[in-house]
Design a protein around this motif. Sequence first.
Motif, PDB file in Angstrom:
ATOM      1  N   TRP A 191     -42.265  19.913   4.802  1.00 37.62           N
ATOM      2  CA  TRP A 191     -41.892  18.722   4.028  1.00 37.62           C
ATOM      3  C   TRP A 191     -40.433  18.743   3.592  1.00 37.62           C
ATOM      4  O   TRP A 191     -39.993  17.869   2.854  1.00 37.62           O
ATOM      5  CB  TRP A 191     -42.820  18.568   2.821  1.00 37.62           C
ATOM      6  CG  TRP A 191     -44.065  17.832   3.184  1.00 37.62           C
ATOM      7  CD1 TRP A 191     -44.263  16.482   3.136  1.00 37.62           C
ATOM      8  CD2 TRP A 191     -45.275  18.381   3.703  1.00 37.62           C
ATOM      9  NE1 TRP A 191     -45.515  16.170   3.594  1.00 37.62           N
ATOM     10  CE2 TRP A 191     -46.169  17.323   3.944  1.00 37.62           C
ATOM     11  CE3 TRP A 191     -45.694  19.682   3.995  1.00 37.62           C
ATOM     12  CZ2 TRP A 191     -47.449  17.511   4.445  1.00 37.62           C
ATOM     13  CZ3 TRP A 191     -46.967  19.872   4.486  1.00 37.62           C
ATOM     14  CH2 TRP A 191     -47.824  18.801   4.713  1.00 37.62           C
ATOM     15  N   SER A 219     -38.261  15.526   3.778  1.00 34.90           N
ATOM     16  CA  SER A 219     -38.551  14.345   2.958  1.00 34.90           C
ATOM     17  C   SER A 219     -38.608  14.647   1.463  1.00 34.90           C
ATOM     18  O   SER A 219     -38.863  13.743   0.667  1.00 34.90           O
ATOM     19  CB  SER A 219     -39.877  13.718   3.396  1.00 34.90           C
ATOM     20  OG  SER A 219     -40.949  14.622   3.183  1.00 34.90           O
ATOM     21  N   ARG A 220     -38.386  15.894   1.094  1.00 33.59           N
ATOM     22  CA  ARG A 220     -38.488  16.291  -0.305  1.00 33.59           C
ATOM     23  C   ARG A 220     -37.438  17.354  -0.619  1.00 33.59           C
ATOM     24  O   ARG A 220     -36.992  18.069   0.269  1.00 33.59           O
ATOM     25  CB  ARG A 220     -39.866  16.879  -0.588  1.00 33.59           C
ATOM     26  CG  ARG A 220     -41.006  15.946  -0.176  1.00 33.59           C
ATOM     27  CD  ARG A 220     -42.034  15.826  -1.203  1.00 33.59           C
ATOM     28  NE  ARG A 220     -43.159  14.960  -1.077  1.00 33.59           N
ATOM     29  CZ  ARG A 220     -43.556  14.200  -0.083  1.00 33.59           C
ATOM     30  NH1 ARG A 220     -42.902  14.146   1.017  1.00 33.59           N
ATOM     31  NH2 ARG A 220     -44.641  13.449  -0.172  1.00 33.59           N
ATOM     32  N   GLN A 244     -39.775  19.870  -4.846  1.00 28.76           N
ATOM     33  CA  GLN A 244     -40.847  18.909  -4.585  1.00 28.76           C
ATOM     34  C   GLN A 244     -41.760  19.401  -3.475  1.00 28.76           C
ATOM     35  O   GLN A 244     -42.983  19.268  -3.566  1.00 28.76           O
ATOM     36  CB  GLN A 244     -40.264  17.544  -4.214  1.00 28.76           C
ATOM     37  CG  GLN A 244     -39.598  16.824  -5.347  1.00 28.76           C
ATOM     38  CD  GLN A 244     -38.827  15.603  -4.862  1.00 28.76           C
ATOM     39  OE1 GLN A 244     -38.353  15.546  -3.724  1.00 28.76           O
ATOM     40  NE2 GLN A 244     -38.699  14.614  -5.739  1.00 28.76           N
ATOM     41  N   LEU A 304     -45.906  20.487  -3.682  1.00 30.78           N
ATOM     42  CA  LEU A 304     -47.009  19.982  -2.858  1.00 30.78           C
ATOM     43  C   LEU A 304     -48.102  21.027  -2.675  1.00 30.78           C
ATOM     44  O   LEU A 304     -49.273  20.690  -2.549  1.00 30.78           O
ATOM     45  CB  LEU A 304     -46.509  19.538  -1.481  1.00 30.78           C
ATOM     46  CG  LEU A 304     -45.822  18.198  -1.395  1.00 30.78           C
ATOM     47  CD1 LEU A 304     -45.363  17.950   0.040  1.00 30.78           C
ATOM     48  CD2 LEU A 304     -46.718  17.082  -1.865  1.00 30.78           C
ATOM     49  N   THR A 314     -52.662   7.708  -0.804  1.00 26.38           N
ATOM     50  CA  THR A 314     -51.291   8.205  -0.762  1.00 26.38           C
ATOM     51  C   THR A 314     -50.474   7.476  -1.799  1.00 26.38           C
ATOM     52  O   THR A 314     -50.909   6.491  -2.386  1.00 26.38           O
ATOM     53  CB  THR A 314     -50.668   8.056   0.645  1.00 26.38           C
ATOM     54  OG1 THR A 314     -49.506   8.886   0.730  1.00 26.38           O
ATOM     55  CG2 THR A 314     -50.283   6.617   0.941  1.00 26.38           C
ATOM     56  N   SER A 315     -49.279   7.944  -1.992  1.00 27.58           N
ATOM     57  CA  SER A 315     -48.323   7.302  -2.889  1.00 27.58           C
ATOM     58  C   SER A 315     -47.794   6.027  -2.230  1.00 27.58           C
ATOM     59  O   SER A 315     -47.603   5.991  -1.006  1.00 27.58           O
ATOM     60  CB  SER A 315     -47.164   8.269  -3.134  1.00 27.58           C
ATOM     61  OG  SER A 315     -46.023   7.590  -3.556  1.00 27.58           O
ATOM     62  N   ASN A 344     -44.955   6.486   0.219  1.00 21.66           N
ATOM     63  CA  ASN A 344     -45.168   7.186   1.484  1.00 21.66           C
ATOM     64  C   ASN A 344     -45.450   6.169   2.597  1.00 21.66           C
ATOM     65  O   ASN A 344     -46.581   6.031   3.073  1.00 21.66           O
ATOM     66  CB  ASN A 344     -46.304   8.205   1.340  1.00 21.66           C
ATOM     67  CG  ASN A 344     -46.335   9.189   2.480  1.00 21.66           C
ATOM     68  OD1 ASN A 344     -45.773   8.944   3.543  1.00 21.66           O
ATOM     69  ND2 ASN A 344     -47.008  10.298   2.257  1.00 21.66           N
ATOM     70  N   THR A 345     -44.418   5.475   3.000  1.00 20.07           N
ATOM     71  CA  THR A 345     -44.569   4.392   3.978  1.00 20.07           C
ATOM     72  C   THR A 345     -45.022   4.911   5.344  1.00 20.07           C
ATOM     73  O   THR A 345     -45.732   4.209   6.056  1.00 20.07           O
ATOM     74  CB  THR A 345     -43.270   3.587   4.110  1.00 20.07           C
ATOM     75  OG1 THR A 345     -42.198   4.482   4.462  1.00 20.07           O
ATOM     76  CG2 THR A 345     -42.932   2.871   2.807  1.00 20.07           C
ATOM     77  N   SER A 405     -47.142   7.398   5.884  1.00 22.38           N
ATOM     78  CA  SER A 405     -48.585   7.590   5.784  1.00 22.38           C
ATOM     79  C   SER A 405     -49.313   6.249   5.819  1.00 22.38           C
ATOM     80  O   SER A 405     -50.348   6.116   6.486  1.00 22.38           O
ATOM     81  CB  SER A 405     -48.931   8.335   4.489  1.00 22.38           C
ATOM     82  OG  SER A 405     -50.321   8.448   4.333  1.00 22.38           O
ATOM     83  N   ARG A 461     -51.555   4.797  -6.529  1.00 17.15           N
ATOM     84  CA  ARG A 461     -51.967   5.235  -5.203  1.00 17.15           C
ATOM     85  C   ARG A 461     -52.401   4.047  -4.360  1.00 17.15           C
ATOM     86  O   ARG A 461     -53.021   3.103  -4.849  1.00 17.15           O
ATOM     87  CB  ARG A 461     -53.141   6.227  -5.278  1.00 17.15           C
ATOM     88  CG  ARG A 461     -52.812   7.522  -5.986  1.00 17.15           C
ATOM     89  CD  ARG A 461     -51.819   8.381  -5.206  1.00 17.15           C
ATOM     90  NE  ARG A 461     -51.507   9.602  -5.884  1.00 17.15           N
ATOM     91  CZ  ARG A 461     -50.395   9.835  -6.584  1.00 17.15           C
ATOM     92  NH1 ARG A 461     -49.475   8.906  -6.701  1.00 17.15           N
ATOM     93  NH2 ARG A 461     -50.194  10.994  -7.161  1.00 17.15           N
TER      94      ARG A 461
END
Length: 155
Positions: free
Chosen positions: A23, A26-27, A31, A35, A116-117, A120-121, A123, A148
């Motif tokens: 990750w 992206s983080r 962060q 996870l 998902t959040s 998180n486009t 996902s 979510r």
Amino acid sequence: MRDIRRARLDDHEAVVRVMPEWWADSRTAEQARQLTLLLPRLFFEHFSGTSLVMEGEDGMHGFLVGFHSADHPDEAYIHFVGVDPRRRKDGVARALYERFFQEAAAAGRTKVKAITSPANTGSIAFHRAMGFDVHEPKAGYDGPGQDRVRFEKRL
């Protein structure tokens, strides 16, 4: 050659070890490390029978941690999925999801859910492409400020 197998308790250490690296694109490092808190050992102790790992000759390509709901006998739930960044776009996630769908259906489950959040486009797009119904973000789903997007797929 890739092989999908049932997760094992000893996979927990390997999974949390690769998560910060997988990750990192992206983080922030912190962060990405945080996870790992979403996958405590108990998921591998209690849900290894419904969780999956894909391996190749060069190591782990991806994993899916999921379970069959104890309270909703028609539902299965995908909690967390990870794919080695070098394997993205190789069909790893699709293969893991399809195997999970097959096994859930064989166990009498008629729905698979996930969340998902809203940020998180990737996902959201993936779940839509996999045939999930995508529901509008639910404010405070996981607590204050933890909105979510909910996914549901009929098998």
